[in-house]
Design an enzyme around this catalytic site. Structure first.
Site, PDB file in Angstrom:
ATOM      1  N   LEU A  91       0.868  -1.179   0.000  1.00  0.00           N
ATOM      2  CA  LEU A  91       0.000   0.000   0.000  1.00  0.00           C
ATOM      3  C   LEU A  91       0.904   1.228   0.000  1.00  0.00           C
ATOM      4  O   LEU A  91       1.860   1.291   0.765  1.00  0.00           O
ATOM      5  CB  LEU A  91      -0.896   0.018   1.246  1.00  0.00           C
ATOM      6  CG  LEU A  91      -1.929  -1.108   1.343  1.00  0.00           C
ATOM      7  CD1 LEU A  91      -2.629  -1.053   2.695  1.00  0.00           C
ATOM      8  CD2 LEU A  91      -2.941  -1.029   0.218  1.00  0.00           C
ATOM      9  N   GLU A 141      -7.743   3.399   8.758  1.00  0.00           N
ATOM     10  CA  GLU A 141      -8.328   2.811   7.553  1.00  0.00           C
ATOM     11  C   GLU A 141      -8.116   1.300   7.553  1.00  0.00           C
ATOM     12  O   GLU A 141      -9.001   0.532   7.184  1.00  0.00           O
ATOM     13  CB  GLU A 141      -7.717   3.476   6.306  1.00  0.00           C
ATOM     14  CG  GLU A 141      -8.612   3.405   5.072  1.00  0.00           C
ATOM     15  CD  GLU A 141      -8.627   2.051   4.396  1.00  0.00           C
ATOM     16  OE1 GLU A 141      -9.691   1.655   3.869  1.00  0.00           O
ATOM     17  OE2 GLU A 141      -7.571   1.371   4.382  1.00  0.00           O
TER      18      GLU A 141
END
Length: 185
Positions: free
Chosen positions: A24, A31
């Site tokens: 990521l 999140e």
């Protein structure tokens, strides 16, 4: 018609990027916690949720988090026999989305099914008749990515509000984002 509804869950930045070099491109603790909660939370405590992912997504999950805990992990790959020998016991390996859905249907202990990536799996799931909702975290910033979330067809998917999903802007460090839910019409 199959009773298995597919929920897609992803975080994407402004250019719809979802990954770079197998990771990521951002570090967003809240999140990630949202992802974990959404994909593990069940109403019936005798049931569990399933997460469906492609082999590359599986490979990108850090070893210490594989398989994703408290969820049935299903890995899609064309090389079923090769991958089957490399995953821990209890991880299901099938050649495609329809086989994953059939497997989930064969069990009565699965409450929700979550598609967690990558790009081609998201695309196949969005085009699948069983696709119900897309849970997309829309990050209000651009990142350099090599993997992207497919375009959401706004004729087919409409933005909806869900009670448990915060509608207001979220902030972590200098990154702001929104939790969005798109429902198939």
């Amino acid at each position: 018609m199959s009773k298995v509804k597919l929920n897609l869950i992803a975080a994407a930045c402004e250019n719809m990027g979802i990954g770079a070099n197998g990771t990521l491109p951002w570090k967003l603790k809240k999140e990630m916690a949202y992802f974990a909660t959404m994909t593990t939370k069940v109403k019936d405590t005798n049931k569990t949720n399933a997460v469906i992912m492609g082999r590359r997504t599986w490979d990108c999950i850090p070893m210490k988090y594989r398989p994703l805990s408290d969820r049935l992990n299903i890995v899609l790959t064309h090389q079923v026999d090769v991958v089957k020998g490399k995953v821990p016991e209890g991880v299901i390996v099938v050649p495609g989305l329809d086989e994953a859905i059939s497997y989930i249907e064969s069990r009565d202990d699965i409450e929700s099914t979550w598609v967690i990536g990558g790009s081609s799996i998201y695309k196949a799931a969005m085009e699948h008749p069983n696709c119900g909702k897309i849970y997309l975290t829309e990050i209000q910033k651009s990142f350099d990515c090599d993997t992207f979330f497919p375009n959401i067809d706004k004729q087919q998917f409409h933005l909806v509000d869900e009670e448990e999903i915060p509608g207001e802007i979220q902030m972590e460090g200098d990154i702001s984002y929104y939790f969005r839910v798109y429902r198939r019409l």
